[in-house]
Design a protein around this motif. Structure first.
Motif, PDB file in Angstrom:
ATOM      1  N   MET A 291       0.851  -1.179   0.000  1.00 27.38           N
ATOM      2  CA  MET A 291       0.000   0.000   0.000  1.00 27.38           C
ATOM      3  C   MET A 291       0.891   1.234   0.000  1.00 27.38           C
ATOM      4  N   VAL A 292       0.507   2.229  -0.747  1.00 29.83           N
ATOM      5  CA  VAL A 292       1.218   3.507  -0.787  1.00 29.83           C
ATOM      6  C   VAL A 292       0.292   4.547  -0.181  1.00 29.83           C
ATOM      7  N   ALA A 293       0.661   5.054   0.977  1.00 32.33           N
ATOM      8  CA  ALA A 293      -0.174   6.030   1.687  1.00 32.33           C
ATOM      9  C   ALA A 293       0.427   7.417   1.500  1.00 32.33           C
ATOM     10  N   ALA A 294      -0.252   8.268   0.759  1.00 32.38           N
ATOM     11  CA  ALA A 294       0.355   9.517   0.308  1.00 32.38           C
ATOM     12  C   ALA A 294      -0.368  10.756   0.818  1.00 32.38           C
ATOM     13  N   LYS A 295       0.403  11.799   0.992  1.00 32.83           N
ATOM     14  CA  LYS A 295      -0.144  13.134   1.220  1.00 32.83           C
ATOM     15  C   LYS A 295      -0.827  13.570  -0.073  1.00 32.83           C
ATOM     16  N   HIS A 296      -2.034  14.128   0.039  1.00 30.23           N
ATOM     17  CA  HIS A 296      -2.808  14.489  -1.146  1.00 30.23           C
ATOM     18  C   HIS A 296      -3.071  15.985  -1.134  1.00 30.23           C
ATOM     19  N   GLN A 297      -2.493  16.693  -2.123  1.00 29.52           N
ATOM     20  CA  GLN A 297      -2.636  18.145  -2.166  1.00 29.52           C
ATOM     21  C   GLN A 297      -3.175  18.659  -3.494  1.00 29.52           C
ATOM     22  N   SER A 298      -3.064  17.872  -4.566  1.00 32.35           N
ATOM     23  CA  SER A 298      -3.523  18.352  -5.865  1.00 32.35           C
ATOM     24  C   SER A 298      -3.706  17.186  -6.822  1.00 32.35           C
ATOM     25  N   PHE A 299      -4.219  17.490  -7.995  1.00 34.63           N
ATOM     26  CA  PHE A 299      -4.387  16.478  -9.035  1.00 34.63           C
ATOM     27  C   PHE A 299      -3.032  15.929  -9.485  1.00 34.63           C
ATOM     28  N   LEU A 300      -2.004  16.757  -9.440  1.00 36.73           N
ATOM     29  CA  LEU A 300      -0.715  16.310  -9.950  1.00 36.73           C
ATOM     30  C   LEU A 300      -0.092  15.228  -9.078  1.00 36.73           C
ATOM     31  N   ASP A 301      -0.344  15.235  -7.760  1.00 34.60           N
ATOM     32  CA  ASP A 301       0.267  14.182  -6.953  1.00 34.60           C
ATOM     33  C   ASP A 301      -0.339  12.816  -7.292  1.00 34.60           C
ATOM     34  N   VAL A 302      -1.598  12.795  -7.724  1.00 35.63           N
ATOM     35  CA  VAL A 302      -2.200  11.541  -8.178  1.00 35.63           C
ATOM     36  C   VAL A 302      -1.408  10.989  -9.361  1.00 35.63           C
ATOM     37  N   LEU A 303      -1.126  11.852 -10.324  1.00 35.26           N
ATOM     38  CA  LEU A 303      -0.416  11.432 -11.527  1.00 35.26           C
ATOM     39  C   LEU A 303       1.039  11.078 -11.222  1.00 35.26           C
ATOM     40  N   ALA A 304       1.711  11.929 -10.474  1.00 37.83           N
ATOM     41  CA  ALA A 304       3.141  11.737 -10.225  1.00 37.83           C
ATOM     42  C   ALA A 304       3.420  10.449  -9.462  1.00 37.83           C
ATOM     43  N   ILE A 305       2.613  10.156  -8.455  1.00 39.00           N
ATOM     44  CA  ILE A 305       2.829   8.938  -7.684  1.00 39.00           C
ATOM     45  C   ILE A 305       2.465   7.717  -8.511  1.00 39.00           C
ATOM     46  N   TYR A 306       1.381   7.802  -9.268  1.00 36.79           N
ATOM     47  CA  TYR A 306       1.022   6.684 -10.150  1.00 36.79           C
ATOM     48  C   TYR A 306       2.141   6.399 -11.152  1.00 36.79           C
ATOM     49  N   GLY A 307       2.713   7.456 -11.697  1.00 37.91           N
ATOM     50  CA  GLY A 307       3.765   7.276 -12.694  1.00 37.91           C
ATOM     51  C   GLY A 307       5.051   6.706 -12.132  1.00 37.91           C
ATOM     52  N   ALA A 308       5.223   6.789 -10.822  1.00 39.86           N
ATOM     53  CA  ALA A 308       6.466   6.316 -10.202  1.00 39.86           C
ATOM     54  C   ALA A 308       6.441   4.832  -9.872  1.00 39.86           C
ATOM     55  N   VAL A 309       5.255   4.227  -9.863  1.00 38.52           N
ATOM     56  CA  VAL A 309       5.139   2.804  -9.538  1.00 38.52           C
ATOM     57  C   VAL A 309       4.703   2.035 -10.780  1.00 38.52           C
ATOM     58  N   PRO A 310       5.034   0.742 -10.863  1.00 41.13           N
ATOM     59  CA  PRO A 310       4.750   0.002 -12.089  1.00 41.13           C
ATOM     60  C   PRO A 310       3.287  -0.345 -12.303  1.00 41.13           C
ATOM     61  N   ARG A 311       2.536  -0.580 -11.218  1.00 44.33           N
ATOM     62  CA  ARG A 311       1.161  -1.038 -11.397  1.00 44.33           C
ATOM     63  C   ARG A 311       0.255  -0.467 -10.312  1.00 44.33           C
ATOM     64  N   GLY A 312       0.134   0.832 -10.307  1.00 46.21           N
ATOM     65  CA  GLY A 312      -0.674   1.494  -9.291  1.00 46.21           C
ATOM     66  C   GLY A 312      -2.160   1.321  -9.524  1.00 46.21           C
ATOM     67  N   LYS A 313      -2.898   1.406  -8.457  1.00 44.82           N
ATOM     68  CA  LYS A 313      -4.362   1.375  -8.507  1.00 44.82           C
ATOM     69  C   LYS A 313      -4.872   2.195  -7.339  1.00 44.82           C
ATOM     70  N   PHE A 314      -6.111   2.642  -7.446  1.00 46.65           N
ATOM     71  CA  PHE A 314      -6.672   3.543  -6.450  1.00 46.65           C
ATOM     72  C   PHE A 314      -8.007   3.025  -5.933  1.00 46.65           C
ATOM     73  N   ILE A 315      -8.392   3.520  -4.783  1.00 48.39           N
ATOM     74  CA  ILE A 315      -9.772   3.402  -4.320  1.00 48.39           C
ATOM     75  C   ILE A 315     -10.469   4.670  -4.776  1.00 48.39           C
TER      76      ILE A 315
END
Length: 242
Positions: free
Chosen positions: A74-98
């Motif tokens: 699980m990747v538990a992230a600070k959420h401040q904007s739309f870009l952090d969704v993209l940036a963190i997803y792009g850094a991992v090979p197979r991300g998924k969200f709730i």
């Protein structure tokens, strides 16, 4: 004058960013229908496009620190904007969200989200939402990969305090997976609302993982302390003292 120019650059960037979404969605649609790997490739392509255009259109670059996970965590992230969704997803090979259940009906976002393994839940029914998350992951209906979650549940501006929701702790306890905390200061450059995007370098820092086995209260306290302390440090590096 400088602010007005940057605002106009931000407006053009925002427009092209959202226009790129359906364009790439259509281009990758056949591959996404054939296999989830096609949908994952489409999402990573979109992330690369947004980060690249942000770097030269609005002068906003992203820096990664720490080691992004490649195993099932699980990747538990600070959420401040739309870009952090993209940036963190792009850094991992197979991300998924709730994701919010209503988003599964959204064109492009909904269908690609389901295809990459996102788990739709009704956030208005908190207890049932947590049970569904667990059931989907444990039953195998959710694809393997890195489950990206936001402990505070919504975007929180830098310097603003908001409690960490217990759902993250329940998932940690029931799934028995390591949790990788992520801190960021992206909200200083890309606010929750508005068009203006500030030039600079936003940092996303993958912190040491929290291994399974802690009791719920200890885990939640540790998670909040590590994310908030690191995010405050990144804010201070960028000149913000909230």
């Amino acid at each position: 004058m400088r602010y007005a120019i940057q605002w106009l650059r931000s407006l053009v960037f925002n427009i092209q960013m959202y226009l790129a979404m359906p364009v790439l969605g259509i281009l990758y649609l056949p591959a996404a229908i054939i296999s989830p790997k096609g949908a994952i490739a489409a999402c990573h392509a979109y992330v690369r496009w947004v980060l690249w255009t942000a770097s030269w259109m609005i002068g906003l670059k992203c820096e990664y620190r720490g080691e992004a996970p490649k195993d099932e965590v699980m990747v538990a992230a600070k959420h401040q904007s739309f870009l952090d969704v993209l940036a963190i997803y792009g850094a991992v090979p197979r991300g998924k969200f709730i994701m919010k259940a209503i988003l599964k009906y959204a064109p492009i976002i909904g269908q690609f989200g389901l295809r990459i393994g996102c788990i739709p839940v009704d956030r208005g029914k908190r207890g049932l939402a947590i049970k569904k998350m667990l059931a989907d992951v444990q039953s195998g209906r959710a694809l393997s990969g890195q489950l990206i979650i936001y402990p505070q549940g919504t975007r929180i501006a830098p310097g603003v305090s908001a409690r960490y929701k217990i759902g993250t702790g329940v998932l940690y306890r029931e799934l028995g997976q390591p949790v990788v905390p992520v801190a960021t200061n992206i909200g200083l450059f890309w606010p929750k609302r508005g068009i203006y995007r500030k030039p600079g370098t936003a940092v996303f820092e993958f912190l040491p993982r929290i291994e399974p086995g802690l009791d719920l209260d200890t885990f939640m306290a540790k998670l909040e302390t590590e994310i908030e302390t690191a995010s405050d440090r990144l804010n201070a590096e960028a000149g913000f003292h909230g």
